[in-house]
Design a protein around this motif. Structure first.
Motif, PDB file in Angstrom:
ATOM      1  N   GLY A   1      -5.198   6.071  -4.292  1.00 16.95           N
ATOM      2  CA  GLY A   1      -5.956   5.176  -4.854  1.00 16.95           C
ATOM      3  C   GLY A   1      -5.332   4.477  -5.853  1.00 16.95           C
ATOM      4  O   GLY A   1      -4.107   4.485  -6.299  1.00 16.95           O
TER       5      GLY A   1
ATOM      6  N   ASP B   1      -9.018   5.416  -8.717  1.00 17.05           N
ATOM      7  CA  ASP B   1     -10.403   5.400  -7.591  1.00 17.05           C
ATOM      8  C   ASP B   1      -9.805   5.024  -6.314  1.00 17.05           C
ATOM      9  O   ASP B   1      -9.014   3.998  -6.157  1.00 17.05           O
ATOM     10  N   ASP B   2     -10.459   5.756  -5.284  1.00 12.63           N
ATOM     11  CA  ASP B   2      -9.956   5.711  -4.016  1.00 12.63           C
ATOM     12  C   ASP B   2     -10.868   4.838  -3.026  1.00 12.63           C
ATOM     13  O   ASP B   2     -10.770   4.677  -2.031  1.00 12.63           O
TER      14      ASP B   2
ATOM     15  N   SER C   1     -11.901   6.907   2.546  1.00 13.20           N
ATOM     16  CA  SER C   1     -13.077   7.124   1.769  1.00 13.20           C
ATOM     17  C   SER C   1     -14.135   6.482   2.195  1.00 13.20           C
ATOM     18  O   SER C   1     -15.408   6.801   1.906  1.00 13.20           O
TER      19      SER C   1
END
Lengths: 148, 54
Positions: free
Chosen positions: A48, A58-59, A96
């Motif tokens: 991410g 953050d992915d 994700s």
């Protein structure tokens, strides 16, 4: 075949990697991590963006930096590096989001011959694993380096 | 001596060790992904790599 990729940095155990994506949105730090899940050799692969100010990784973020192929090629390079250290590792990967899983699947399909030469690849359907087939829909993937 | 382009063509990349990343060695950076992976493995198990490896 040469795939353009970014320079990788890693921790001493080669479980966490990072690199800088460069594109219209500027330089964005990407972090890749191989996390041991079960047994001695099953690892989860995830990556991410790290926010420059907050440090949060953050992915789910859509970076849109115009370099998705180069980013994926760099992630694949990290798999080669990791498997060089842990040759019998099984690596589990999924997106994700469904859209991101589809993007990974497209990447595998595009370079299937190259990947398949070096790795055994499995695709996860709703209820089972099967040997990866190009064009089929999968929810996740497991790869393991072949003994070459 | 190999130049950087030749090195980039190798499948196993040149990786520079950055000790500042060691702080992540025992930290799970993507807990949701790991939980999702564990759930899938608990539900359907692992692929039979020995049986299917070619």
């Amino acid at each position: 075949m040469k795939l353009d990729r970014y320079e990788l940095k890693a921790d001493e155990q080669l479980t966490t990697f990072d690199f800088l994506s460069e594109g219209p949105k500027g330089k964005i730090e990407k972090v890749i991590q191989f996390t041991l899940i079960y047994q001695d050799n099953l690892y989860n692969l995830a990556f991410g963006d790290r926010d420059y100010l907050s440090g949060v990784i953050d992915d789910r973020i859509v970076t849109d930096n115009g370099d998705s192929e180069k980013v994926l090629a760099t992630v694949v390079a990290s798999i080669y590096a990791f498997c060089d250290r842990v040759p019998d590792a099984m690596i589990y990967a999924t997106g994700s989001t469904a859209a991101r899983t589809r993007l990974y699947r497209m990447g595998i399909n595009k370079y299937f011959d190259i990947i398949e030469a070096d790795f055994t690849i499995f695709g996860q359907t709703k209820s089972e694993w099967e040997q990866y087939e190009k064009g089929k829909d999968y929810e996740a993937f497991v790869v393991q380096r072949k003994n070459i | 001596m190999k130049n950087i382009l030749e090195l980039n063509e190798k499948k196993i990349p040149v990786v520079r060790i950055d000790k500042s990343l060691n702080k992540y060695s025992n930290v799970v950076l993507f807990p949701e992904k790991v939980a999702k992976a564990k759930e899938a493995i608990e539900r359907i198990g692992l692929p039979d790599l020995k049986k299917n490896a070619s």
